[in-house]
Design an enzyme around this catalytic site. Structure first.
Site, PDB file in Angstrom:
ATOM      1  N   ASP A 169     -59.058-102.889  67.555  1.00  0.00           N
ATOM      2  CA  ASP A 169     -59.099-101.750  68.476  1.00  0.00           C
ATOM      3  C   ASP A 169     -58.182-100.737  67.961  1.00  0.00           C
ATOM      4  O   ASP A 169     -57.456-100.907  66.960  1.00  0.00           O
ATOM      5  CB  ASP A 169     -58.731-102.120  69.944  1.00  0.00           C
ATOM      6  CG  ASP A 169     -59.207-101.154  70.953  1.00  0.00           C
ATOM      7  OD1 ASP A 169     -59.528 -99.883  70.576  1.00  0.00           O
ATOM      8  OD2 ASP A 169     -59.290-101.344  72.001  1.00  0.00           O
TER       9      ASP A 169
HETATM   10  C1  BGC Z   1     -60.616 -98.128  73.048  1.00  0.00           C
HETATM   11  C2  BGC Z   1     -61.842 -98.845  72.303  1.00  0.00           C
HETATM   12  C3  BGC Z   1     -62.603 -97.697  71.383  1.00  0.00           C
HETATM   13  C4  BGC Z   1     -61.743 -97.496  70.513  1.00  0.00           C
HETATM   14  C5  BGC Z   1     -62.184 -96.114  69.578  1.00  0.00           C
HETATM   15  C6  BGC Z   1     -59.726 -97.696  72.078  1.00  0.00           C
HETATM   16  O1  BGC Z   1     -58.729 -96.973  72.757  1.00  0.00           O
HETATM   17  O2  BGC Z   1     -60.006 -99.464  73.648  1.00  0.00           O
HETATM   18  O3  BGC Z   1     -62.801 -99.269  73.362  1.00  0.00           O
HETATM   19  O4  BGC Z   1     -63.779 -98.461  70.956  1.00  0.00           O
HETATM   20  O5  BGC Z   1     -60.537 -96.742  71.263  1.00  0.00           O
HETATM   21  O6  BGC Z   1     -62.234 -94.844  70.433  1.00  0.00           O
END
Ligand code: BGC
Length: 760
Positions: free
Chosen positions: A232
Site C-alpha cells: 500500500d
Molecule cells: C490506499 C489504497 C490505495 C493507495 C493508492 C492508499 O492510501 O489505502 O487503497 O490504493 O493509497 O492510492
C-alpha cells in the site's frame, strides 16, 4: 512472455536496475529499463471507477484525476449478490483501463466489516468472508478478462482507519483463517488476481509488508498466488526485510533510497540475489502480460458506462421496509425532500474518489414530472437544523400524497483515513424525518450511506430504501426502484445493529493506541448476533421485493457423506407474486453438536435467480468439506467434526424457510494424547479405556462404582447425576490426592497404557 524469456531479461539486468524495478518510478508507474525494452507500467486506483491521475499524484483523493465513471461502491455491489453483473462491471472497468493505458486497477478491497465505524466500510464488501470473496472474485474475473490486472487489497487485518499505518491487529489464528484470510482466499485461488496489495498495519506484531507467513507461506505456498505483491502507498518500512518476506513492489517511489538498501544488502550477502531476481521476475511477468495484450481499439465511452453504472446501481439498492407504500404511482403528488435528492451522496472520500463525468440525481431523473415537488429540508455542511428549510419540507410533505426523504451520511462522516465517531445520522436529518413523518403518513426514506446507521425513526415511516453509495447514476436507479420500473433485488451483505453498542467489536474497537485486539474472535456480524439471540434493526441477508418468493423441495444427493466428498443441494424457488423479480437464495450450514465453539450457522452459498410471475427454478449448490469445517489450530488445517449438520435455505439469515439434516463423517482424526491431567469423562469416551482405568473407577472421586449407593444416601444434597458429572471432570491425577494409596508413577503407568491404544 514465457518464463524463460523473463529469466533471460532478468539475467541481463544490472543489480541497480533490478533494485529499481522493485519500487515505483513515481506515484503511479513502475520503472522502465529502456535498453532492455522494459516499459513503465501504470497502475491506478479503483475499485469502483478509474481514478487515473495525469498530473500530480496523491493517494488520498485530494488532487484531480481524469473524468471517469463512478460505479456503486463495494458496500452496494456486494448487496447485489449478483456475480454476473459485477463481472460485467469489471469488464467495463477493464475496457476503461485498456483505453487509458492502465495495467492494474487497485482493487477490489475485501477487508471484513468488523465494525460499522470503519471509515472505509463503504469500499468494502461484507461482514461475511464468503460474500466478500465471491463478489471480489466476480470483479477480478471481469477486469482481467480484458487483460488488465487487479490488486486485491488490503492484505491483511486492515479493518479500521484509525492509526492504520502503525496499528497492530491482534487476531487469533482461527479467526484469521475463518474470517479475515477467507475474504481473500477464495478470490485469490479461483480468480488469480495479477497482484495483491499488502496493508499498512501489523498482524500479530509483524507489519503486513514484512510478514513472510502471510505474503509467502499462505499467499504463495498455500494458495498458489503467482503475481506480484505491492505495498500500500507508503507501507514499506524495512525494505530488505520486506523483500525477503515476499513484498515485490514498493509503491510509490522512495526516490532511490530503498533501492540503494537493496543493492547494499545483496552486495553484503545479507540478501540472496535470487530473492531479488524472483521479485523482479514476478513484476516483469505482469508488466509484459499487460503490454503484450494491449487493446488498441479499446474506448472509454463515458456515456455508455454511465448506463452500466445505472444498471449496477439498480441491483445494489436494498428495500429494507415497505408497508404498502412502494412502488409509487407516477401520477401521485410526491414531495422529494432532502438535499441528497438534488445532490446525492454517491461515493466516499479518499483514494477511491472518482472525478465523475456526470451525476444523475433523483431530481434529474424526475425532470418533467410536474407532480413531483422538491424541498431541501437540511444542509449537510454542519449538523444544525435550519428552521426555514425544515418548515418548507414539512409544508411540502403535507401537500403531497407521499413524501420521499433523501437522507444519509455527509462526506465528513465517512471516508478513508479516519473512522466514524458514532453510528448515528446527523441529528438535523433525524429531526427532519420525524417531523415529516408526523404530518405525512406515507413517508419513505432513501438512505445514502456506506455503512449502517441507527434509525430512531424506523417505526415512524412506511418505507426505507438503502441506496448505499450508489455511484454517479444513483438518482436514476433510485427512481427506477421507487416507481417500480425495476423490482428491488438487493440484500444486506451486513447486519444493521439496533445500536452501535450491540456490535461485537464495540468494547475493543479502535484499540488502545496501536494495540487492536480482535477479542470477538470469529463472532463477527451475524455470527455474533445470532449466537447471542439478539434483536437487530435489519439482519444480514435481508432485503424485500415487490413480488414474493416461495421455497420448496429442499433435497440433497446424499444424506451422509465423508468430508472428502461433495454434496449437491437443490431447492426450488417460485415467484409467487405478480411482478417479475430476482431472489437471492441463501444457504446456511449449522453444526448441530460440536466440541468446538462455533457460530449458530454460517453462509455457505448464495445464488441470484430471476423469475417471471409463477415461474419456478431449481437452484443448486455444491458443498465440500469447507462448508462444514472449522479451522483447527491444532491440525493447522480445516477440520470437520463427525456428526449432524443442518442445511438451511433462507430469504435472510433470520428468515430460514427450509431445513434438512445431513451427516458428515471426518476422514481425519485429531490425535488425542492422554496426560495425567486428562479427565475421567474424556477417558471414558473410548470404550477400550474402561478396562485400563477399571481400578480407578472404583474410587469415590471417579463415581465409585462400589461405594456409590451408600455415599449418595449419605449426602442427599448430591444426586447421582451431579456426582457423575463431577467425577467426569476430575483428572486422572486426582487419584493421588483423594484416591487412597496411589502415586504419580501409578497414574503415569495408566496414562502410558492409554497412549499405547491404537488409533486414539
Ligand atoms: C490506499 C489504497 C490505495 C493507495 C493508492 C492508499 O492510501 O489505502 O487503497 O490504493 O493509497 O492510492
Amino acid at each position: 512472455m514465457t518464463a524463460e524469456k523473463i529469466k533471460e531479461i532478468v539475467s541481463q539486468m544490472t543489480l541497480e536496475e533490478k533494485a529499481s524495478m522493485c519500487s515505483g518510478a513515481d506515484f503511479w508507474h513502475t520503472e522502465a529499463v529502456e535498453r532492455l525494452g522494459i516499459p513503465a507500467s501504470m497502475v491506478s486506483d479503483g475499485p469502483h471507477g478509474l481514478r487515473k491521475q495525469d498530473q500530480e499524484g496523491d493517494h488520498l483523493g485530494v488532487n484531480d484525476s481524469i473524468r471517469a465513471v463512478c460505479f456503486p461502491a463495494g458496500c452496494g455491489t456486494a448487496a447485489s449478490f449478483n456475480r454476473e453483473l459485477i463481472q460485467q462491471m469489471g469488464e467495463t472497468l477493464g475496457e476503461e483501463c485498456q483505453a487509458e493505458g492502465v495495467s492494474v486497477i487497485l482493487g477490489p478491497a475485501v477487508n471484513i466489516k468488523r465494525s460499522p465505524l470503519c471509515g472505509r466500510n463503504f469500499e468494502y464488501y461484507s461482514e461475511d468472508p464468503l460474500v466478500a470473496s465471491e463478489m471480489a472474485g466476480a470483479l477480478i474475473h471481469g477486469v482481467q478478462s480484458k487483460n488488465v490486472g487487479t490488486s486485491i487489497k488490503h492484505f491483511l487485518g486492515n479493518n479500521q482507519e484509525t492509526r492504520r499505518m502503525t496499528s497492530d491487529s491482534r487476531i487469533g489464528e482461527r479467526s484469521l483463517h475463518e474470517i479475515y484470510l477467507a475474504a481473500f482466499e477464495g478470490a485469490v485461488k479461483k480468480e488469480k488476481p495479477w497482484t495483491v496489495m499488502c496493508s499498512y498495519n501489523k498482524i500479530n506484531g509483524t507489519y503486513a509488508a514484512e510478514n513472510h507467513k502471510y505474503l509467502t507461506e499462505v499467499l504463495r505456498d498455500e494458495w498458489g498466488f503467482e503475481g506480484y505483491v505491492m505495498s500500500d502507498w507508503g507501507a514499506v518500512n524495512s525494505r530488505v526485510k520486506d523483500l525477503q518476506a515476499g513484498l515485490d513492489l514498493e509503491m510509490p517511489s522512495s526516490n532511490g533510497f530503498n533501492d540503494k538498501l537493496i543493492v547494499g544488502a545483496v552486495q553484503s550477502g545479507e540478501l540472496p540475489e535470487k530473492v531479488l531476481d524472483a521479485a523482479v521476475g514476478r513484476i516483469l511477468n505482469i508488466v509484459f502480460r499487460y503490454e503484450e495484450n494491449r487493446d488498441k481499439n479499446a474506448v472509454f465511452d463515458r456515456d455508455k458506462d454511465h448506463e452500466m453504472a445505472r444498471k449496477v446501481a439498480q441491483e445494489t439498492i436494498v428495500l429494507l421496509k415497505n408497508e404498502g407504500v412502494l412502488p409509487l404511482s407516477e401520477q401521485d403528488e410526491i414531495a422529494f425532500i432532502g438535499k441528497y435528492a438534488k445532490t446525492p451522496r454517491y461515493q466516499g472520500g479518499g483514494s477511491s474518489h472518482i472525478n465523475s463525468h456526470k451525476v444523475t440525481s433523483a431530481l434529474d431523473a424526475v425532470e418533467g414530472m410536474s407532480n413531483v415537488t422538491y424541498a431541501q429540508g437540511f444542509d449537510d455542511k454542519e449538523d444544525k437544523t435550519d428552521e426555514k428549510l425544515l418548515a418548507e419540507a414539512v409544508e411540502a410533505a403535507k401537500k403531497a400524497k407521499v413524501a420521499v426523504i433523501f437522507a444519509g451520511l455527509p462526506d465528513a462522516f465517512e471516508s478513508e483515513g479516519f473512522d466514524r465517531a458514532h453510528m448515528r445520522m446527523p441529528d438535523c436529518q433525524n429531526e427532519l424525518i420525524s417531523s415529516v413523518a408526523a404530518v405525512q403518513p406515507n413517508t419513505v426514506v432513501v438512505l445514502h450511506n456506506g455503512s449502517p446507521v441507527e434509525m430512531p425513526w424506523v417505526n415512524e415511516v412506511k418505507g426505507i430504501v438503502e441506496a448505499y453509495l450508489g455511484g454517479q447514476a444513483v438518482g436514476g436507479a433510485v427512481c427506477d426502484i421507487l416507481f417500480g420500473r425495476v423490482n428491488p433485488s438487493a440484500k444486506l451483505p451486513e447486519s444493521f445493529p439496533l445500536k452501535l453498542e450491540d456490535n461485537p467489536s464495540y468494547l475493543f474497537y479502535i484499540g488502545e493506541r496501536d494495540k487492536v485486539e480482535y477479542r470477538e474472535g470469529i463472532f463477527v456480524g451475524y455470527r455474533y448476533y445470532d449466537k447471542k439471540k439478539m434483536d437487530v434493526l435489519f439482519p444480514f441477508g435481508h432485503g424485500l421485493s415487490y413480488t414474493t418468493f416461495g421455497y420448496s423441495n429442499l433435497t440433497t444427493d446424499k444424506d451422509h457423506m465423508k468430508d472428502t466428498d461433495v454434496m449437491t443441494v437443490s431447492v426450488d424457488v417460485t415467484n409467487t407474486g405478480h411482478m417479475a423479480g430476482k431472489e437471492i437464495v441463501q444457504l446456511y450450514v449449522a453444526d448441530k453438536e460440536s466440541t468446538v465453539i462455533r457460530p449458530v450457522r454460517e453462509l455457505k452459498g448464495f445464488e441470484k435467480v430471476e423469475l417471471a410471475p409463477g415461474e419456478t427454478k431449481t437452484v443448486t449448490f455444491n458443498l465440500d468439506k469447507r462448508a462444514f469445517a472449522y479451522y483447527s489450530v491444532k491440525l493447522q488445517d480445516w477440520h470437520v467434526e463427525t456428526g449432524a449438520f443442518d442445511i438451511m435455505i433462507g430469504r435472510s439469515s433470520r428468515d430460514l424457510v427450509l431445513t434438512k439434516e445431513v451427516t458428515v463423517e471426518s476422514t481425519v482424526k485429531i490425535p488425542f494424547v492422554y496426560t495425567t491431567d486428562t479427565t475421567m469423562g474424556d477417558v471414558l469416551r473410548d470404550p477400550r479405556a474402561r478396562e485400563i482405568v477399571a481400578g480407578l473407577l472404583k474410587l469415590d472421586i471417579f463415581g465409585g462404582e462400589q461405594g456409590k449407593a451408600e455415599s449418595d444416601v449419605a449426602n442427599e444434597a448430591i444426586s447421582e447425576g451431579m456426582s457423575e458429572a463431577m467425577a467426569g471432570f476430575t483428572p486422572l491425577r486426582g487419584a493421588v490426592s483423594f484416591g487412597g494409596g496411589m502415586n504419580m508413577a501409578d497414574i503415569q503407568e495408566i496414562v502410558d497404557q492409554l497412549n499405547a491404544l491404537e488409533d486414539i
